[in-house]
Design an enzyme around this catalytic site. Structure first.
Site, PDB file in Angstrom:
ATOM      1  N   SER A 150       0.802  -1.223   0.000  1.00 54.11           N
ATOM      2  CA  SER A 150       0.000   0.000   0.000  1.00 54.11           C
ATOM      3  C   SER A 150       0.834   1.271   0.000  1.00 54.11           C
ATOM      4  CB  SER A 150      -0.931   0.016   1.215  1.00 54.11           C
ATOM      5  OG  SER A 150      -0.192  -0.103   2.417  1.00 54.11           O
ATOM      6  N   GLY A 208      -1.846  -4.234   0.902  1.00 49.05           N
ATOM      7  CA  GLY A 208      -1.964  -5.411   1.741  1.00 49.05           C
ATOM      8  C   GLY A 208      -1.067  -6.560   1.361  1.00 49.05           C
ATOM      9  N   ASN A 241       3.972  -5.698   5.753  1.00 53.27           N
ATOM     10  CA  ASN A 241       2.764  -6.448   6.105  1.00 53.27           C
ATOM     11  C   ASN A 241       3.096  -7.808   6.703  1.00 53.27           C
ATOM     12  OD1 ASN A 241       0.692  -4.572   5.366  1.00 53.27           O
ATOM     13  ND2 ASN A 241       1.149  -5.002   3.223  1.00 53.27           N
ATOM     14  N   ASP A 294      -5.205   7.092   9.745  1.00 52.96           N
ATOM     15  CA  ASP A 294      -4.964   5.771  10.331  1.00 52.96           C
ATOM     16  C   ASP A 294      -3.598   5.665  11.005  1.00 52.96           C
ATOM     17  OD1 ASP A 294      -3.184   5.610   8.188  1.00 52.96           O
ATOM     18  OD2 ASP A 294      -4.307   4.070   7.129  1.00 52.96           O
ATOM     19  N   HIS A 348      -0.484   4.946   7.022  1.00 49.52           N
ATOM     20  CA  HIS A 348      -0.149   5.259   5.628  1.00 49.52           C
ATOM     21  C   HIS A 348       0.233   6.732   5.472  1.00 49.52           C
ATOM     22  CE1 HIS A 348      -2.701   1.632   5.301  1.00 49.52           C
ATOM     23  NE2 HIS A 348      -1.823   1.323   4.362  1.00 49.52           N
TER      24      HIS A 348
END
Length: 219
Positions: A43, A80, A109, A193, A196
């Site tokens: 991402s 992801g 991830n 969040d 990111h």
């Protein structure tokens, strides 16, 4: 002789296709000369939560064009994605795009999901070897874990990237989010969040990658 005739026909077919699409022979020939920079990431490279065209990969294409570097970016990043996912996708991407440079931006991830570090290491090594065997140069883009993961784990995770880069003789960006996650006011550079980077962070991310990537690009 028959092989030469077939090769000539293939060239003519490609040329005719380019003309049918509105491209001149000169444009078509120039496109054939461009080196492909293939980005296989997650991402952080897939413009998650951003305006299209504002991520570091798109900014990289703008910089290549501005500096007249004969290369084009193919961004094959998937939000992801893990190193296992990248490893499974890479063979088809190498075959399709025949890149001169492969940028591997994966691993974050894996850590977030608690996957074994040995698995991450093996996947990154396999991707680097596959890219190199396909004739591409490789740039490994590393990540670091937040302090709450513990100093020991953070160091071991960091060592995965440096170890693979050394063993597989790839280029290395030690920390993709240098100047972003470890800056004086990091929250200003992240989306809500807090995971990111936001749009204002992506020029900094490109600036971190560019010096090592430039070494691998055609002059």
């Amino acid at each position: 002789m028959k092989g030469r005739v077939l090769e000539r026909r293939h060239f003519n077919a490609l040329l005719a296709a380019s003309l049918a699409l509105g491209s001149s022979p000169a444009v078509w020939a120039q496109a054939k000369k461009e080196a492909v920079v293939l980005i296989v990431g997650d991402s952080l490279s897939a413009e998650y939560g951003l305006r299209r065209g504002s991520g570091w990969a798109a900014l990289l294409q703008e910089r290549l064009t501005k500096e007249k570097v004969p290369a084009r970016v193919v961004n094959a990043s998937v939000s992801g994605d893990t190193t296992s996912g990248g490893r499974s996708r890479l063979p088809a991407l190498l075959k399709q795009h025949q890149p001169a440079v492969v940028v591997i931006e994966l691993g974050g991830n894996d850590a977030l999901r608690g996957l074994p570090l040995n698995m991450t290491r093996d996947n990154l090594s396999a991707m680097a070897r596959a890219a190199r065997e396909a004739g591409a140069k490789v740039l490994l883009v590393g990540m670091e874990m937040p302090p709450n993961y513990g100093a020991k784990y953070a160091q071991e995770f960091r060592d995965v990237f440096s170890g693979v880069a050394k063993a597989e003789k790839t280029g290395l960006v030690p920390f993709f989010l240098k100047g972003v996650a470890d800056g004086p006011e990091p929250l200003k550079l992240f989306q809500s969040d807090r995971i990111h980077p936001n749009e204002s962070a992506h020029p900094l991310m490109l600036a971190t990658v560019w010096p090592e990537l430039r070494k691998l690009l055609p002059r």
